[in-house]
Structures are given as structure tokens and as C-alpha cells.
Design an enzyme around this catalytic site. Sequence first.
Site, PDB file in Angstrom:
ATOM      1  N   ASP A 156       1.888   0.246   6.219  1.00  0.00           N
ATOM      2  CA  ASP A 156       1.299  -0.690   7.876  1.00  0.00           C
ATOM      3  C   ASP A 156       1.387  -0.119   9.519  1.00  0.00           C
ATOM      4  OD1 ASP A 156       3.250   1.551   7.925  1.00  0.00           O
ATOM      5  OD2 ASP A 156       4.917   0.091   8.565  1.00  0.00           O
ATOM      6  N   CYS A 159       1.438   4.822   7.757  1.00  0.00           N
ATOM      7  CA  CYS A 159       2.430   6.053   6.445  1.00  0.00           C
ATOM      8  C   CYS A 159       2.685   7.222   6.764  1.00  0.00           C
ATOM      9  CB  CYS A 159       1.722   5.297   5.150  1.00  0.00           C
ATOM     10  SG  CYS A 159      -0.174   6.196   6.046  1.00  0.00           S
ATOM     11  N   HIS A 278      -3.535   5.835   2.179  1.00  0.00           N
ATOM     12  CA  HIS A 278      -3.175   6.021   2.735  1.00  0.00           C
ATOM     13  C   HIS A 278      -2.301   7.212   1.860  1.00  0.00           C
ATOM     14  CE1 HIS A 278       1.165   4.228   2.415  1.00  0.00           C
ATOM     15  NE2 HIS A 278       1.860   4.638   1.478  1.00  0.00           N
TER      16      HIS A 278
END
Length: 294
Positions: A156, A159, A278
Site C-alpha cells: 500500500d 510496505c 515490494h
Amino acid sequence: MEADLPEEELDEEEQLLRRHRKEKKELQAKIQGMKNAVPKNDKKRRKQLTEDVAKLEADMEEKHREELEQLKLTSKESKIDSVAVNISNLVLENHAPRISKAQKRREKKAALEKEREERIAEAEIENLSGARHIESEKLALILAARQLEIKQIESDGHCMYRAIEDQLKEHECPLSVAALRNQTAEYMQSHMDDFLPFLTNSSTGDVYTPEEFGKYCADIVNTAAWGGQLELRALSHILQTPIEIIQAESPPIVVGEEYTKKPLVLVYMRHAYGLGEHYNSVTGLVNTATENCS
């Protein structure tokens, strides 16, 4: 050939799914063009690109979801009888179906859940031989050798901070994402000379001015701006703790090696989601054999 058949001769659901697939391919082509237009080392523009891409994908997902829901509602009405089908089709062209708010919420929840499961299944099939699958397998082997496994963190924009937050809980030193962002911005502001040389204006190529650097730090606090190497360096100093970043294709990177505490461990994934990079946390690998004997 099917491609030459008029739309009215095709099943309604197939028409909709065909159009959705076409729109997704067109969007991916557009996104790829956007990515190619932004230099990989232009961190500010890549952050903006990430936000733009996320909005484009979210808008399309919402549009497709609504269209699929509408089709399913229409199909339910059509099962009553042939007369009702004709009447319903005429009404649905101009009016929304008359159902209670509670029923609408239930049907929407069920449709969303079904679509989510279908998307997950499709993604898993596509990723069996893709970059994400290969990266995940390599990371699993690296972590297993250290009796660790990935702990999934929400994607989002927060992370990296969420992964740090999770690791701190393991170290019994809880800090929220908001607190981590605030302290990171404050530390970088008070040590501007240590960070400013690594930030450049994407338009001019010049090192950030103090004003631009101030805006960068404000974004850390007030937006979901992604964290990276600079923010990790600041956090290692704030926490006086090493931060180890495990990757699939490269040796681990340790930030804050000068500190002697047990490192916080993050996993950096380049292909985790459609948007790319990520951060995840890690947790101890469950030893099934030991548990069975205990």
C-alpha cells in the site's frame, strides 16, 4: 472465425470477458510505455509513476467489477421466465435493478469475493513460470537455509515501514508506521548534508535544493511515498540497529553495520506485484518435525 462474428451472436458473458481482456492488454501496453519513458534511476518520477499506474489499474478493476456485477444481476432476472426477460432487459437499459440495500451489499460482496478468487487463480497460473514465481522460489531457498520464511506485508506504499514495524514487534520494541515515518523525516531533515547529495531533480539533473529536500521529507510524513535505501539508512541510525535486506539475485545488503544489535531482516522483492518492488518481513520457519515430537 469467432473474431468476425457480430457481438450480438456471442454469449453476453464472453463478450464482456473478451472486452475486459482486450482492455487489460491495452492498459498493460500503456503502462509499459509509461515505465519505459521514466529512467530507472529517477526516483521521484518513478514514485509518481507508481501512483499513476496504481490509479489506472484500480480504476479499470473497479470498472470491470461493476460491469460484471451488472451482468450477473441481469442474468438472475432473466431466469424468471421469457416474458420477464424481455421486460427486465427494457427496464435495465434505463433503470438500475430495484433491490434492497442489504441484498445489494450481499450480492456485491459475493461478486467481489468470487472475482477476487478468480483473479488469484489466474495470477497463479500466469506466474507459474514468470519472474514472480522464480523470485519467490529463490527467496524461499535462501530463507529456509536460515530457518526463516517470508511474512507477507500489505502492498500500500507503506510496505517498507510496515516490514520494519513488524520486525520491531519481534524485538519487543513496537513503533507504528506513522511514528517511523515521522522519525525518518526528522532525522533526514536534521542530517540534510548526509542525504542531499543522493537526491536529484528529475527535470534538471541538479542536486535537490533545500526547499526540494524539505518537500521530500514532508512527503515521507504526509503521503504513502515508498521508502528506499536512504530511508533505511536513516532508520538504522534512529534505531541504532543494523537492517539486513535479503534479495533473490544479489547478496544481502546490511545497512547500519556499525551497530551491534541483532539485525532487523527485510525481504526485497522486485516482482512481487504488478507495480514491481515490494518489501516483506520474515518470521521463523516452523519446524514441523520438532513440533510433532514435542
